[in-house]
Design an enzyme around this catalytic site. Structure first.
Site, PDB file in Angstrom:
ATOM      1  N   PRO A 126       0.905  -1.127  -0.007  1.00 33.89           N
ATOM      2  CA  PRO A 126       0.133  -0.130   0.032  1.00 33.89           C
ATOM      3  C   PRO A 126       0.713   1.045  -0.063  1.00 33.89           C
ATOM      4  O   PRO A 126       1.685   1.405   0.855  1.00 33.89           O
ATOM      5  CB  PRO A 126      -0.748  -0.173   1.356  1.00 33.89           C
ATOM      6  CG  PRO A 126       0.069  -1.037   2.283  1.00 33.89           C
ATOM      7  CD  PRO A 126       0.701  -1.959   1.175  1.00 33.89           C
ATOM      8  N   GLU A 127       0.691   2.060  -1.017  1.00 31.79           N
ATOM      9  CA  GLU A 127       1.423   3.520  -1.038  1.00 31.79           C
ATOM     10  C   GLU A 127       0.465   4.430  -0.698  1.00 31.79           C
ATOM     11  O   GLU A 127      -0.346   4.890  -1.797  1.00 31.79           O
ATOM     12  CB  GLU A 127       2.149   3.507  -2.638  1.00 31.79           C
ATOM     13  CG  GLU A 127       2.957   2.238  -2.657  1.00 31.79           C
ATOM     14  CD  GLU A 127       4.466   2.649  -2.781  1.00 31.79           C
ATOM     15  OE1 GLU A 127       4.445   3.693  -2.238  1.00 31.79           O
ATOM     16  OE2 GLU A 127       5.085   1.851  -3.135  1.00 31.79           O
ATOM     17  N   THR A 128       0.437   5.281   0.351  1.00 36.10           N
ATOM     18  CA  THR A 128      -0.321   6.390   0.582  1.00 36.10           C
ATOM     19  C   THR A 128       0.389   7.813  -0.295  1.00 36.10           C
ATOM     20  O   THR A 128       1.748   7.539  -0.810  1.00 36.10           O
ATOM     21  CB  THR A 128      -0.422   6.932   1.953  1.00 36.10           C
ATOM     22  OG1 THR A 128       1.001   7.202   2.390  1.00 36.10           O
ATOM     23  CG2 THR A 128      -1.001   5.756   2.858  1.00 36.10           C
TER      24      THR A 128
END
Length: 567
Positions: free
Chosen positions: A271-273
């Protein structure tokens, strides 16, 4: 803020801060120690192994005594591989507490084994600063991307130069998770999303897992995040300057977490914010993503376990393996993308046109998403690999990753395939401490009889279990993340014996007299190669390379594809 309101004494350093702070390493570890002391039957905090900075990596196991890999699905969450991207560190502290203290979440603990690595790159987290993430909107201070040896640990999963990666290999092999999540923050384009997602590239998984990922797991994760008010999109890696040109699924080689996980039939997520969003929504969206993963795995446990079992069964029979992948640009999906209009204006630095995104002009429109890869090369694995005992680091790396090796107690004679490295390209600049090799071309020779010495090692394909694919990709030189690609066998590329021109002139002439066909080959080569034709030294070397005087070990790959008896 988090939907569950903890008692004041259980608020994390992030929650007690002003919204733009992240826990220090000492604060993070102290919080988990406090949680384990208060809930000893539900939380186990253990040292998993060393790092390059001397401080240990820890594992937090949630779920009590029943939390063993054999009894229920394992979800492994790892944080702080890049400590300047700390959302997962803070989100996991809150999540661990809520899983223990909130009754609504107790079923997750009862039906899943949840393992959290609070901080993987302890080294980088201790190297705290406020400037190295120049493109990021908070927090006020954070850790550094590189570890104590200045290595990016998300390029170290196969080569395992760092103690951190070696510790991780033991941790990963012990738990054999069904799902592995490693939390990150993005760089790149601007868009409306707070959360983007890199899943394991589905083509690289066994068919049962790849189909399950695409048809069941990913749709549920996207729907779950939409329900939590976090619309999500695939990681934004544009083909051109902006996302409207189309985006490509990340080519996760085995050096990366998701690519490494795929070698062992584990589904991985990064997951990449989005770096430009304020820190609080980045933390909350990470919390909600991790919770959504746990909820979905719990709901889909039968399908996940069935897909994993089918993949493991198929791996025991697999003999043909892909080495490297290329994008299939003839296939794409169409997704609705929420972006901002890209525009250009003169740069105040250079005066030349520069890109910017106009946040006053949001849009939602269809774009192409390229999500299909095909194998670059496929090979048939041998019955076994023979690894000479001299290559101790290679042997240790294989064993650390679960490869079963037989050490010969007496010499063993049998047929084998021998590789010679015919050609390769090497990067002109170092990458993660190595000059990477690529575009490897091999000459394969079938040797009738080779004798392996007592003390050498055989890696028999049928004995590998979960490490079968790892073994092949590590030892086949054409693999982009093979030990050869990372320079593990560079000493064979250097010639050790040479000749003096004036002495070898007479020997070379005699070689050509005795081998007229070789003379003809040289003359033909000179007609097509002007540089060779004009260099006496080059022609002597050409003869030397093809004569009995040239050392047999030069460019001979030391790992043999064994074809003899292994019983």
């Amino acid at each position: 803020m988090n939907l569950f309101s903890p008692a004041p004494e259980w608020r994390t350093p992030y929650e007690t801060g002003a919204g733009n702070t992240t826990a220090t390493y000492a604060e993070c570890l102290a919080y988990y120690q406090k949680l384990a002391a208060a809930y000893p039957t539900e939380v186990q905090l253990r040292e998993a192994g060393p790092t390059d900075c001397g401080q240990p990596i820890h594992e937090v196991v949630l779920g009590g005594a029943a939390a063993t890999p054999a009894r229920r699905p394992v979800v492994l969450i790892q944080n702080g591989i890049h400590p300047g991207e700390p959302e997962g560190i803070d989100a996991s502290m809150m999540l661990a507490r809520d899983l223990i203290q909130n009754k609504k979440l107790r079923p997750l603990l009862q039906q899943l084994t949840i393992v959290i690595v609070p901080v993987y790159n302890v080294d980088g987290m201790l190297n705290r600063n406020a400037t190295t993430r120049a493109n990021q909107n908070g927090p006020a201070e954070y850790g550094f991307r590189g570890n104590a040896r200045h290595l990016d640990l998300n390029r170290d999963y196969v080569k395992q130069d760092s103690r951190n990666a070696r510790t991780f290999a033991g941790l990963f092999g012990k738990w054999r998770p069904e799902v592995f999540v490693e939390t990150h923050t993005s760089n790149g384009a601007d868009y409306q999303y707070t959360m983007t997602l890199i899943p394991t590239q589905h083509n690289k998984l066994a068919p049962s897992l790849g189909t399950y990922l695409q048809k069941e797991l990913l749709p549920a994760l996207y729907a779950g995040m939409e329900h939590k008010k976090w619309p999500m999109t695939p990681y934004v890696d544009p083909i051109g300057e902006t996302p409207e040109s189309g985006i490509v699924n990340f080519p996760d080689l085995a050096r990366y977490s998701t690519g490494y996980a795929a070698l062992f039939n584990c589904i991985g997520f990064m997951p990449e914010t989005h770096m430009l969003k304020p820190y609080p929504p980045r933390v909350q969206s990470t919390y909600d993503f991790l919770l959504t993963v746990l909820e979905t795995v719990r709901q889909q446990t039968p399908a996940l376990l069935a897909a994993r079992a089918a993949a493991d069964a198929a791996l025991t029979q697999q003999t043909t393996f892909p080495l490297g992948w290329v994008l299939d640009d003839t296939q794409h999906e169409t997704i609705l993308f929420r972006g901002y209009e890209a525009r250009h204006k003169p740069s105040e630095v250079s005066g030349l046109p520069r890109l910017y995104y106009d946040r006053t002009a949001p849009f939602t429109r269809p774009i192409k998403y390229f999500n299909t890869y095909r194998p670059a090369v496929e090979i048939t694995a041998p019955a076994a690999y023979l690894i000479p005992q001299a290559w101790a680091e290679v042997i240790e790396n294989l064993q650390r990753n679960g490869v079963q090796l037989r050490r010969l107690t007496t010499p063993l004679t049998g047929p084998a395939e021998v590789y010679t490295i015919d050609d390769f390209k090497t990067s002109p600049q170092p990458f993660e401490g190595h000059y990477l090799h690529s575009q490897v071309k091999l000459i394969t020779q079938n040797s009738k009889l080779i004798t392996a010495q007592a003390g050498d090692y055989l890696a028999v394909l049928t004995e590998q279990g979960p490490a079968r694919r790892y073994l092949v990709e590590a030892l086949e030189p054409q693999s982009p993340d093979s030990f050869f690609a990372w320079g593990g066998f560079d000493s064979i590329l250097q010639q050790k014996e040479h000749f003096s021109d004036y002495v070898f002139e007479d020997l070379a002439a005699e070689v050509l007299r005795q081998q007229p066909a070789l003379r003809q080959q040289l003359e033909a080569q000179k007609k097509t190669d002007p540089a060779l034709a004009q260099s006496a030294e080059a022609q002597l070397d050409w003869v030397y390379q093809r004569s009995e005087y040239h050392e047999a070990g030069h460019r001979r790959y030391p790992v043999l594809r064994w074809g003899g008896a292994v019983e």
